[in-house]
Design a protein around this motif. Structure first.
Motif, mmCIF file in Angstrom:
data_model
loop_
_atom_site.group_PDB
_atom_site.id
_atom_site.type_symbol
_atom_site.label_atom_id
_atom_site.label_comp_id
_atom_site.label_asym_id
_atom_site.label_seq_id
_atom_site.Cartn_x
_atom_site.Cartn_y
_atom_site.Cartn_z
ATOM 1 N N PHE A 7 -10.315 -10.357 -34.250
ATOM 2 C CA PHE A 7 -9.561 -10.052 -33.039
ATOM 3 C C PHE A 7 -10.520 -9.679 -31.916
ATOM 4 O O PHE A 7 -11.565 -9.060 -32.158
ATOM 5 N N VAL A 8 -10.140 -10.028 -30.700
ATOM 6 C CA VAL A 8 -10.861 -9.610 -29.498
ATOM 7 C C VAL A 8 -9.859 -8.855 -28.632
ATOM 8 O O VAL A 8 -8.798 -9.391 -28.284
ATOM 9 N N VAL A 9 -10.188 -7.614 -28.298
ATOM 10 C CA VAL A 9 -9.339 -6.783 -27.445
ATOM 11 C C VAL A 9 -10.109 -6.548 -26.151
ATOM 12 O O VAL A 9 -11.244 -6.071 -26.175
ATOM 13 N N VAL A 10 -9.494 -6.889 -25.029
ATOM 14 C CA VAL A 10 -10.156 -6.800 -23.727
ATOM 15 C C VAL A 10 -9.418 -5.795 -22.854
ATOM 16 O O VAL A 10 -8.188 -5.760 -22.837
ATOM 17 N N TYR A 11 -10.183 -4.990 -22.106
ATOM 18 C CA TYR A 11 -9.580 -4.073 -21.132
ATOM 19 C C TYR A 11 -10.370 -4.155 -19.836
ATOM 20 O O TYR A 11 -11.495 -4.619 -19.796
ATOM 21 N N ASP A 12 -9.756 -3.702 -18.766
ATOM 22 C CA ASP A 12 -10.327 -3.713 -17.421
ATOM 23 C C ASP A 12 -10.831 -2.302 -17.101
ATOM 24 O O ASP A 12 -10.044 -1.353 -17.115
ATOM 25 N N VAL A 13 -12.124 -2.146 -16.831
ATOM 26 C CA VAL A 13 -12.677 -0.812 -16.589
ATOM 27 C C VAL A 13 -12.134 -0.173 -15.313
ATOM 28 O O VAL A 13 -12.258 1.033 -15.126
ATOM 29 N N SER A 14 -11.516 -0.968 -14.449
ATOM 30 C CA SER A 14 -10.965 -0.400 -13.219
ATOM 31 C C SER A 14 -9.473 -0.091 -13.330
ATOM 32 O O SER A 14 -8.862 0.359 -12.373
ATOM 33 N N ALA A 15 -8.892 -0.305 -14.507
ATOM 34 C CA ALA A 15 -7.467 -0.026 -14.717
ATOM 35 C C ALA A 15 -7.292 0.767 -16.008
ATOM 36 O O ALA A 15 -7.354 0.207 -17.103
ATOM 37 N N ARG A 16 -7.100 2.042 -15.873
ATOM 38 C CA ARG A 16 -7.008 2.948 -17.019
ATOM 39 C C ARG A 16 -5.912 2.549 -18.008
ATOM 40 O O ARG A 16 -6.065 2.701 -19.219
ATOM 41 N N ASP A 17 -4.794 2.040 -17.500
ATOM 42 C CA ASP A 17 -3.691 1.677 -18.376
ATOM 43 C C ASP A 17 -4.056 0.551 -19.342
ATOM 44 O O ASP A 17 -3.550 0.504 -20.468
ATOM 45 N N THR A 18 -4.973 -0.328 -18.946
ATOM 46 C CA THR A 18 -5.401 -1.394 -19.856
ATOM 47 C C THR A 18 -6.240 -0.824 -20.997
ATOM 48 O O THR A 18 -6.179 -1.325 -22.124
ATOM 49 N N PHE A 19 -7.006 0.226 -20.717
ATOM 50 C CA PHE A 19 -7.781 0.888 -21.759
ATOM 51 C C PHE A 19 -6.849 1.587 -22.745
ATOM 52 O O PHE A 19 -7.040 1.507 -23.962
ATOM 53 N N THR A 20 -5.831 2.239 -22.219
ATOM 54 C CA THR A 20 -4.849 2.904 -23.078
ATOM 55 C C THR A 20 -4.152 1.883 -23.970
ATOM 56 O O THR A 20 -3.968 2.120 -25.166
ATOM 57 N N ALA A 21 -3.783 0.741 -23.413
ATOM 58 C CA ALA A 21 -3.143 -0.320 -24.199
ATOM 59 C C ALA A 21 -4.107 -0.882 -25.242
ATOM 60 O O ALA A 21 -3.704 -1.163 -26.377
ATOM 61 N N ALA A 22 -5.371 -1.039 -24.885
ATOM 62 C CA ALA A 22 -6.376 -1.544 -25.835
ATOM 63 C C ALA A 22 -6.556 -0.565 -26.989
ATOM 64 O O ALA A 22 -6.651 -0.971 -28.151
ATOM 65 N N ARG A 23 -6.587 0.714 -26.667
ATOM 66 C CA ARG A 23 -6.730 1.740 -27.709
ATOM 67 C C ARG A 23 -5.542 1.692 -28.672
ATOM 68 O O ARG A 23 -5.717 1.776 -29.885
ATOM 69 N N GLU A 24 -4.344 1.532 -28.137
ATOM 70 C CA GLU A 24 -3.150 1.440 -28.984
ATOM 71 C C GLU A 24 -3.182 0.163 -29.828
ATOM 72 O O GLU A 24 -2.801 0.174 -30.996
ATOM 73 N N THR A 25 -3.655 -0.920 -29.265
ATOM 74 C CA THR A 25 -3.783 -2.171 -30.013
ATOM 75 C C THR A 25 -4.762 -2.005 -31.166
ATOM 76 O O THR A 25 -4.507 -2.477 -32.284
ATOM 77 N N LEU A 26 -5.873 -1.319 -30.935
ATOM 78 C CA LEU A 26 -6.839 -1.064 -32.009
ATOM 79 C C LEU A 26 -6.221 -0.230 -33.119
ATOM 80 O O LEU A 26 -6.438 -0.501 -34.306
ATOM 81 N N ARG A 27 -5.449 0.780 -32.757
ATOM 82 C CA ARG A 27 -4.770 1.608 -33.768
ATOM 83 C C ARG A 27 -3.792 0.770 -34.590
ATOM 84 O O ARG A 27 -3.717 0.902 -35.808
ATOM 85 N N ARG A 28 -3.041 -0.077 -33.893
ATOM 86 C CA ARG A 28 -2.066 -0.920 -34.577
ATOM 87 C C ARG A 28 -2.759 -1.907 -35.512
ATOM 88 O O ARG A 28 -2.315 -2.127 -36.638
ATOM 89 N N LEU A 29 -3.846 -2.501 -35.055
ATOM 90 C CA LEU A 29 -4.614 -3.416 -35.908
ATOM 91 C C LEU A 29 -5.111 -2.709 -37.157
ATOM 92 O O LEU A 29 -5.035 -3.244 -38.266
ATOM 93 N N HIS A 30 -5.636 -1.517 -36.973
ATOM 94 C CA HIS A 30 -6.147 -0.751 -38.114
ATOM 95 C C HIS A 30 -5.022 -0.463 -39.112
ATOM 96 O O HIS A 30 -5.197 -0.602 -40.323
ATOM 97 N N ARG A 31 -3.879 -0.101 -38.589
ATOM 98 C CA ARG A 31 -2.743 0.231 -39.454
ATOM 99 C C ARG A 31 -2.202 -1.016 -40.163
ATOM 100 O O ARG A 31 -1.925 -0.979 -41.361
ATOM 101 N N LEU A 32 -2.068 -2.130 -39.449
ATOM 102 C CA LEU A 32 -1.477 -3.331 -40.023
ATOM 103 C C LEU A 32 -2.422 -4.094 -40.938
ATOM 104 O O LEU A 32 -1.986 -4.734 -41.892
#
Length: 66
Positions: A7-32
Motif C-alpha cells: 500500500f502507498v498512503v499519501v498526504y499533503d504537508v500543507s493540509a493537516r486533515d490529509t495527515f489525519t486521514a493518512a494516520r487513520e488509514t494506516l491504523r485501519r491497514l494494521h488492523r485489517l
C-alpha cells in the motif's frame, strides 16, 4: 483493502486533515491486515512548500514509533 501486495498512503504537508486521514488509514491497514506483513509506504506530498507546511516532521516520528 482485501488483497494487495503493498500500500502507498499519501498526504499533503500543507493540509493537516490529509495527515489525519493518512494516520487513520494506516491504523485501519494494521488492523485489517494483521497478522500478515504487507509493505506500506507513507509519502509526503508538497514538501517543497515549507512556508505552507502544517504537518511537521515530529508528527511523523509519532507514527513511526507506534
Amino acid at each position: 483493502m482485501q488483497w494487495a501486495d503493498g500500500f502507498v498512503v499519501v498526504y499533503d504537508v500543507s493540509a493537516r486533515d490529509t495527515f489525519t486521514a493518512a494516520r487513520e488509514t494506516l491504523r485501519r491497514l494494521h488492523r485489517l491486515r494483521s497478522p500478515f506483513i504487507v509493505p506500506v509506504a507513507l509519502l509526503a506530498n508538497k514538501v517543497d512548500l515549507d512556508h505552507r507546511r502544517s504537518v511537521r516532521k515530529n508528527n511523523l516520528l509519532y507514527i513511526k514509533n507506534r
